[in-house]
Design a protein around this motif. Structure first.
Motif, PDB file in Angstrom:
ATOM      1  N   GLY A 199     -36.810 -27.206 -28.995  1.00  9.19           N
ATOM      2  CA  GLY A 199     -35.515 -27.861 -29.143  1.00  9.19           C
ATOM      3  C   GLY A 199     -34.963 -27.821 -30.548  1.00  9.19           C
ATOM      4  O   GLY A 199     -34.173 -28.666 -30.940  1.00  9.19           O
ATOM      5  N   GLY A 200     -35.362 -26.818 -31.311  1.00  7.32           N
ATOM      6  CA  GLY A 200     -34.862 -26.666 -32.673  1.00  7.32           C
ATOM      7  C   GLY A 200     -35.140 -25.268 -33.181  1.00  7.32           C
ATOM      8  O   GLY A 200     -35.935 -24.524 -32.592  1.00  7.32           O
TER       9      GLY A 200
ATOM     10  N   GLN B 123     -29.381 -27.285 -35.658  1.00  6.40           N
ATOM     11  CA  GLN B 123     -30.452 -27.953 -34.907  1.00  6.40           C
ATOM     12  C   GLN B 123     -29.952 -28.348 -33.516  1.00  6.40           C
ATOM     13  O   GLN B 123     -30.612 -28.103 -32.511  1.00  6.40           O
ATOM     14  CB  GLN B 123     -30.927 -29.187 -35.683  1.00  6.40           C
ATOM     15  CG  GLN B 123     -31.933 -30.039 -34.962  1.00  6.40           C
ATOM     16  CD  GLN B 123     -33.342 -29.508 -35.065  1.00  6.40           C
ATOM     17  OE1 GLN B 123     -33.680 -28.832 -36.027  1.00  6.40           O
ATOM     18  NE2 GLN B 123     -34.166 -29.791 -34.092  1.00  6.40           N
ATOM     19  N   GLN B 124     -28.784 -28.963 -33.458  1.00  3.25           N
ATOM     20  CA  GLN B 124     -28.216 -29.378 -32.170  1.00  3.25           C
ATOM     21  C   GLN B 124     -27.866 -28.172 -31.306  1.00  3.25           C
ATOM     22  O   GLN B 124     -28.050 -28.202 -30.090  1.00  3.25           O
ATOM     23  CB  GLN B 124     -26.971 -30.239 -32.387  1.00  3.25           C
ATOM     24  CG  GLN B 124     -27.271 -31.624 -32.882  1.00  3.25           C
ATOM     25  CD  GLN B 124     -25.992 -32.423 -33.057  1.00  3.25           C
ATOM     26  OE1 GLN B 124     -25.009 -31.934 -33.618  1.00  3.25           O
ATOM     27  NE2 GLN B 124     -26.010 -33.649 -32.576  1.00  3.25           N
TER      28      GLN B 124
ATOM     29  N   ARG C  62     -30.786 -26.938 -29.324  1.00  4.15           N
ATOM     30  CA  ARG C  62     -31.056 -27.728 -28.114  1.00  4.15           C
ATOM     31  C   ARG C  62     -30.174 -27.281 -26.954  1.00  4.15           C
ATOM     32  O   ARG C  62     -30.594 -27.321 -25.805  1.00  4.15           O
ATOM     33  CB  ARG C  62     -30.839 -29.213 -28.384  1.00  4.15           C
ATOM     34  CG  ARG C  62     -31.914 -29.832 -29.224  1.00  4.15           C
ATOM     35  CD  ARG C  62     -31.775 -31.352 -29.299  1.00  4.15           C
ATOM     36  NE  ARG C  62     -32.357 -31.804 -30.540  1.00  4.15           N
ATOM     37  CZ  ARG C  62     -31.676 -32.304 -31.557  1.00  4.15           C
ATOM     38  NH1 ARG C  62     -30.375 -32.469 -31.474  1.00  4.15           N
ATOM     39  NH2 ARG C  62     -32.293 -32.658 -32.664  1.00  4.15           N
TER      40      ARG C  62
END
Length: 145
Positions: free
Chosen positions: A39-40, A80-81, A84
């Motif tokens: 997730g990153g 980062q987002q 995801r």
């Protein structure tokens, strides 16, 4: 996409064959048992860059950045987002150009942050300048159509 794809583990660098139907099930590495997608973005070095570029079947988006760069710091949480939202169909990674200057030079990165999208081991698009999460997702999605 075919029935299965090769994914390089970000932890042990082994190549895993994952059925495409299982990509959304948070697959683990067959060797080290860590999740293949956390997730990153992952950090790439000269030692790991080529393996992820050449051995993974999914597109790779690399953020070339530096710790002294203000726009890079602003974009980091956005990237980062975006990871995801784009995983597991796309791998997002970061290359610190201060620690890996030859990678920046190899890909002619003239300004940072610069996002470079690779598919099939080749560069297919690039975008310089800080972007928001939705802009990153839109840009990647548009390039992969």
């Amino acid at each position: 996409m075919s029935d299965s794809v090769h994914i390089v583990c970000p932890h042990c660098q082994s190549v895993n064959r994952v059925p495409t139907a299982k990509l959304d099930d948070r697959p683990n590495c067959g060797r080290c048992q860590h999740t293949l997608f956390a997730g990153g973005p992952i950090d790439l070095t000269a030692a790991t860059f080529a393996r992820h570029l050449e051995r993974s079947d999914i597109p790779l988006v690399v953020d070339f950045w530096a710790p002294w760069c203000g726009p890079c710091k602003v974009m980091a949480p956005q990237f980062q987002q975006a990871a995801r939202l784009l995983e597991p169909r796309v791998r997002l990674a970061k290359v610190n150009t201060e620690e890996e200057p030859h990678l920046g030079a190899q890909f002619s990165v003239r300004s940072i942050p610069t996002l470079v999208l690779f598919r099939g081991g080749r560069e297919v698009a690039r975008q310089s300048g800080a972007m928001g999460v939705q802009d990153i997702v839109r840009w990647v999605s548009a390039q992969l159509r």
